[in-house]
Design an enzyme around this catalytic site. Structure first.
Site, PDB file in Angstrom:
ATOM      1  N   GLY A 288      36.079  17.863   9.533  1.00 46.00           N
ATOM      2  CA  GLY A 288      36.777  18.829   8.677  1.00 46.00           C
ATOM      3  C   GLY A 288      38.292  18.763   8.773  1.00 46.00           C
TER       4      GLY A 288
ATOM      5  N   GLY B  94      34.041  13.719   9.381  1.00 49.14           N
ATOM      6  CA  GLY B  94      33.034  14.790   9.410  1.00 49.14           C
ATOM      7  C   GLY B  94      33.445  15.959  10.291  1.00 49.14           C
TER       8      GLY B  94
ATOM      9  N   LYS C  81      36.013  20.890  13.420  1.00 48.20           N
ATOM     10  CA  LYS C  81      34.724  21.609  13.456  1.00 48.20           C
ATOM     11  C   LYS C  81      33.588  20.595  13.595  1.00 48.20           C
ATOM     12  CE  LYS C  81      33.223  20.339   9.116  1.00 48.20           C
ATOM     13  NZ  LYS C  81      32.166  19.348   8.914  1.00 48.20           N
TER      14      LYS C  81
ATOM     15  N   ASP D  25      35.039  23.173   2.410  1.00 48.60           N
ATOM     16  CA  ASP D  25      35.029  23.263   3.874  1.00 48.60           C
ATOM     17  C   ASP D  25      36.243  23.971   4.454  1.00 48.60           C
ATOM     18  OD1 ASP D  25      32.708  22.159   4.729  1.00 48.60           O
ATOM     19  OD2 ASP D  25      33.584  20.314   5.517  1.00 48.60           O
TER      20      ASP D  25
HETATM   21  O1  C5P Z   1      34.587  20.626  -1.981  1.00 53.08           O
HETATM   22  P1  C5P Z   1      34.941  19.308  -1.400  1.00 53.08           P
HETATM   23  O2  C5P Z   1      36.210  18.730  -1.969  1.00 53.08           O
HETATM   24  O3  C5P Z   1      34.935  19.292   0.067  1.00 53.08           O
HETATM   25  O4  C5P Z   1      33.759  18.327  -1.839  1.00 53.08           O
HETATM   26  C1  C5P Z   1      33.903  16.942  -1.914  1.00 53.08           C
HETATM   27  C2  C5P Z   1      32.785  16.397  -2.784  1.00 53.08           C
HETATM   28  O5  C5P Z   1      31.525  16.534  -2.101  1.00 53.08           O
HETATM   29  C3  C5P Z   1      32.599  17.149  -4.100  1.00 53.08           C
HETATM   30  O6  C5P Z   1      33.358  16.572  -5.122  1.00 53.08           O
HETATM   31  C4  C5P Z   1      31.110  16.985  -4.379  1.00 53.08           C
HETATM   32  O7  C5P Z   1      30.880  15.739  -4.983  1.00 53.08           O
HETATM   33  C5  C5P Z   1      30.516  16.934  -3.000  1.00 53.08           C
HETATM   34  N1  C5P Z   1      29.936  18.224  -2.580  1.00 53.08           N
HETATM   35  C6  C5P Z   1      28.698  18.610  -3.062  1.00 53.08           C
HETATM   36  N2  C5P Z   1      28.147  19.795  -2.639  1.00 53.08           N
HETATM   37  C7  C5P Z   1      28.804  20.589  -1.760  1.00 53.08           C
HETATM   38  C8  C5P Z   1      30.056  20.215  -1.254  1.00 53.08           C
HETATM   39  C9  C5P Z   1      30.612  19.026  -1.682  1.00 53.08           C
HETATM   40  O8  C5P Z   1      28.083  17.886  -3.853  1.00 53.08           O
HETATM   41  N3  C5P Z   1      28.215  21.715  -1.364  1.00 53.08           N
END
Ligand code: C5P
Length: 320
Positions: A100, A98, A10, A136
């Site tokens: 995904g 980046g 993506k 994501d």
């Molecule tokens: O949810 P995901 O594992 O993709 O997120 C990775 C890290 O990115 C999270 O641990 C968090 O620190 C940060 N994050 C965030 N706000 C979001 C998505 C991700 O701070 N909306």
């Protein structure tokens, strides 16, 4: 019989970062769009127990931290099945790029596992498993153009957009999304009032409306085809990715690559997610091919692909 599933990448077309919640996650508004470039995920279930991840790329973890592993254990539990699950990841998408990839791999593993077990999860089980594994993943349960809000996991299908050629510039660095968010929190800035923060989010909605409305209504405001109109409107609407303001100072070479992409005549250029991939969108494949030749001359690693609409996403997901 093993099941093979395409795991598409993506791009983010615009990304607004809002307030940091008590959960540690940030409020987001973004438009995701799937692209044709993909990894392939092969899923097999045999007698026994346990999960095995195989991947030739040493940067991909093979333990419980792998998103495919995390999805697989939840799917087996939700479907109340036992067996030895083998998941093979054939990488074409960059790691920490980046695009995904880790999230898409996990959703492809979920679809592959359902098929291999000949048992379906309910839509709400899919949505809950995806959200539990990362912010994501859910976009890959829809495909095409998708609005993401909340922490990115609340997704809404947007109308199909005209297909665009997409030139990806792939700098060799990997950017950690968690560190990019931490850099966002640490950046010097005037204290935003609560009203200021919500204005910023409202601005994104207005920009999105301005950026997509003539394409969606089919009434182009100016001459030109739908793809050209879309690109012009996106630029005019000022849709941008907030991560650029913290990632470019940290990795100045990425800003350079964006300038190179802009100089190739791309209609719209941006960092995808927290990077490191940058992309340029073009209304015609011919323009994109010429731009690619320029990137090659400048020694920038790249891939030429196209945006992938929802219908094409679903039609080609499973490799028969
Ligand atoms: O949810 P995901 O594992 O993709 O997120 C990775 C890290 O990115 C999270 O641990 C968090 O620190 C940060 N994050 C965030 N706000 C979001 C998505 C991700 O701070 N909306």
């Amino acid at each position: 019989m093993p099941v093979r599933v395409r795991s598409y990448g993506k791009i983010n077309v615009g990304l607004r970062i809002g307030e940091r919640r008590d959960s540690g996650y940030h409020e987001l508004r973004t438009v995701y769009h799937t692209i044709a470039l993909h990894d392939v995920i092969e899923v097999d279930v045999a007698r026994g127990s346990g999960i095995e991840i195989r991947c030739r790329d040493p940067r991909v973890p093979r333990d419980q931290t792998n998103t495919c592993w995390r999805v697989a254990e939840r799917v087996m539990a939700a479907l109340k099945r036992r067996g030895r699950v083998s998941i093979t990841i054939e990488k074409r998408l960059p790691v920490e790029g980046g695009l995904g990839a880790a999230s898409s791999n996990a959703v492809a593993a979920m679809f592959g596992l359902e098929r291999a077990l000949r048992k379906s999860l309910s839509p709400s089980q899919r949505r809950e498993i995806a959200a539990a594994v990362g912010s994501d993943l859910n976009l890959f349960l829809l495909g095409g153009a998708v609005l993401g809000i909340g922490r990115g996991e609340q997704v809404f299908p947007l109308p199909e957009l005209p297909p665009l050629s997409c030139l990806l510039a792939l700098p060799r660095v990997g950017v950690s999304t968690a560190l990019a968010f931490a850099a966002w929190d640490a950046r010097p800035r005037p204290q935003l009032t609560v009203a200021g923060a919500s204005d910023k989010m409202a601005e994104f909605s207005h920009g999105l409306f301005d950026g997509l409305s003539s394409t969606v209504s089919g009434v182009p405001a100016r001459g030109g085809n739908r793809a050209e109109t879309l690109l012009l409107d996106l630029v005019r609407a000022g849709i941008e990715n907030d991560f650029e303001s913290v990632v470019f100072p940290e990795y100045p070479e990425l800003r350079e690559v964006k300038l190179v992409l802009e100089s190739t005549g791309a209609g719209y250029t941006s960092l995808s997610g927290s990077g490191s991939t940058l992309y340029g969108l073009f209304a015609s494949a011919e323009k994109a091919r010429r731009a690619r030749a320029r990137l090659e001359r400048q020694g920038v690693a790249n891939r030429l692909t196209r945006t992938l609409g929802r219908a094409a996403y679903w039609k080609n997901l499973v490799i028969e």
